[in-house]
Write an enzyme that holds these catalytic residues in place. Structure first.
Site, PDB file in Angstrom:
ATOM      1  N   SER A 132      -1.857  94.264 101.079  1.00 41.41           N
ATOM      2  CA  SER A 132      -2.529  95.474 100.256  1.00 41.41           C
ATOM      3  C   SER A 132      -4.197  95.521 100.824  1.00 41.41           C
ATOM      4  CB  SER A 132      -2.695  94.974  98.987  1.00 41.41           C
ATOM      5  OG  SER A 132      -3.788  95.539  98.172  1.00 41.41           O
ATOM      6  N   TYR A 155      -3.315  88.330  92.708  1.00 44.12           N
ATOM      7  CA  TYR A 155      -2.993  89.595  93.764  1.00 44.12           C
ATOM      8  C   TYR A 155      -3.790  89.619  94.940  1.00 44.12           C
ATOM      9  CZ  TYR A 155      -1.432  94.254  95.454  1.00 44.12           C
ATOM     10  OH  TYR A 155      -1.012  95.082  96.384  1.00 44.12           O
ATOM     11  N   LYS A 159      -2.529  88.357  98.699  1.00 49.40           N
ATOM     12  CA  LYS A 159      -2.374  89.346  99.595  1.00 49.40           C
ATOM     13  C   LYS A 159      -3.431  89.097 100.821  1.00 49.40           C
ATOM     14  CE  LYS A 159       0.555  92.010  97.942  1.00 49.40           C
ATOM     15  NZ  LYS A 159       2.144  91.961  98.409  1.00 49.40           N
ATOM     16  N   ILE A 188      -1.089 103.272  95.159  1.00 49.35           N
ATOM     17  CA  ILE A 188       0.381 104.080  95.225  1.00 49.35           C
ATOM     18  C   ILE A 188       0.522 104.908  93.835  1.00 49.35           C
ATOM     19  CG2 ILE A 188       2.735 104.434  95.598  1.00 49.35           C
ATOM     20  CD1 ILE A 188       1.146 103.552  98.034  1.00 49.35           C
TER      21      ILE A 188
END
Length: 244
Positions: A132, A155, A159, A188
């Site tokens: 990401s 997260y 990542k 996204i």
């Protein structure tokens, strides 16, 4: 074309995974969906796999060997997480933090380790890890104003770790003709609230959020022979977000 190469996509039933599977099939691969929410259906290339369970991974990989043959490619795309995912940083339970690191990062370690053992013997293979932009840059907290969205701390940690692991594996396994790369998507579009969409699209140079169809071809490319001299790379697909 990719000549019926056998490629596993973890989390192939999700938003990005479905598009990856479809694009890989268009490119001529045998794309196999490893997903916890999917029952095993060999004719349709579905294999039930719980990425948080070592025995489930072992069984799914063994089934690929029996039903399909040697594995050429692996896409680590699955995104398992706890129900309290997105808790504000100071309120994150320590056990929850550990569980998410285990479910997301450690599961990638295990399935990758097992697949690399067979790839090393056959002296070929390609792995793509889905990371990401938040493994590359810090968060812009202004885009969350006026929403209840909380960007999870784990997260970014996971990542970022995945990107570094990619480089480690690329340097270690290159001598076996095995390539290991990353794709780091930007945001996204997925039913986010309007204030978030407006703020995000105002900042990104291409003035829109990403679509799954923006990400999938990058994954297929890195798996293909067209990328045969690319390894250890993190391909950022973000509409220019990280350039500013």
């Amino acid at each position: 074309m990719m000549n019926n190469k056998i490629i596993i996509v973890t989390g192939g039933s999700g938003l990005l995974g479905r598009e990856m599977i479809a694009n890989l099939k268009l490119k001529g691969t045998t794309a196999i969906n490893f997903d916890v929410d999917q029952d095993t259906d060999i004719p349709n290339n579905y294999i039930h796999c719980d990425l948080t369970d070592q025995k489930s991974i072992d069984g799914a990989l063994a089934l690929v060997g029996v039903e399909f043959g040697p594995i050429y490619g692996l896409v680590n795309n699955a995104y398992p997480r706890t129900k309290d995912w997105g808790t504000p940083f100071e309120e994150i339970d320590y056990l929850s933090w550990k569980m998410n690191v285990d479910m997301q990062l450690n599961s990638v370690f295990y399935i990758t380790q097992q697949v690399l053992r067979s790839m090393r013997k056959q002296k070929k293979g390609s792995i793509v890890n889905i990371a990401s932009i938040y493994g590359v840059v810090g968060n812009d907290w202004t885009i969350y104003e006026g929403t209840n969205i909380v960007s999870p701390a784990a997260y970014s940690a996971i990542k970022g770790g995945l990107i570094s692991l990619t480089r480690y594996l690329a340097s270690l396994y290159g001598k076996y003709n095995i390539r290991v790369n990353c794709v780091s998507p930007g945001g996204i579009r997925d039913q986010q609230p309007e204030p978030f969409l407006t703020a995000y699209e105002k900042k990104v140079p291409l003035k829109r959020m990403g679509r799954p169809s923006d990400i999938a071809p990058s994954v297929s490319f890195l798996l293909s022979d067209e990328a045969e001299y690319i390894t250890g790379h993190n391909l950022i697909v973000d509409g220019g977000w990280t350039t500013i």
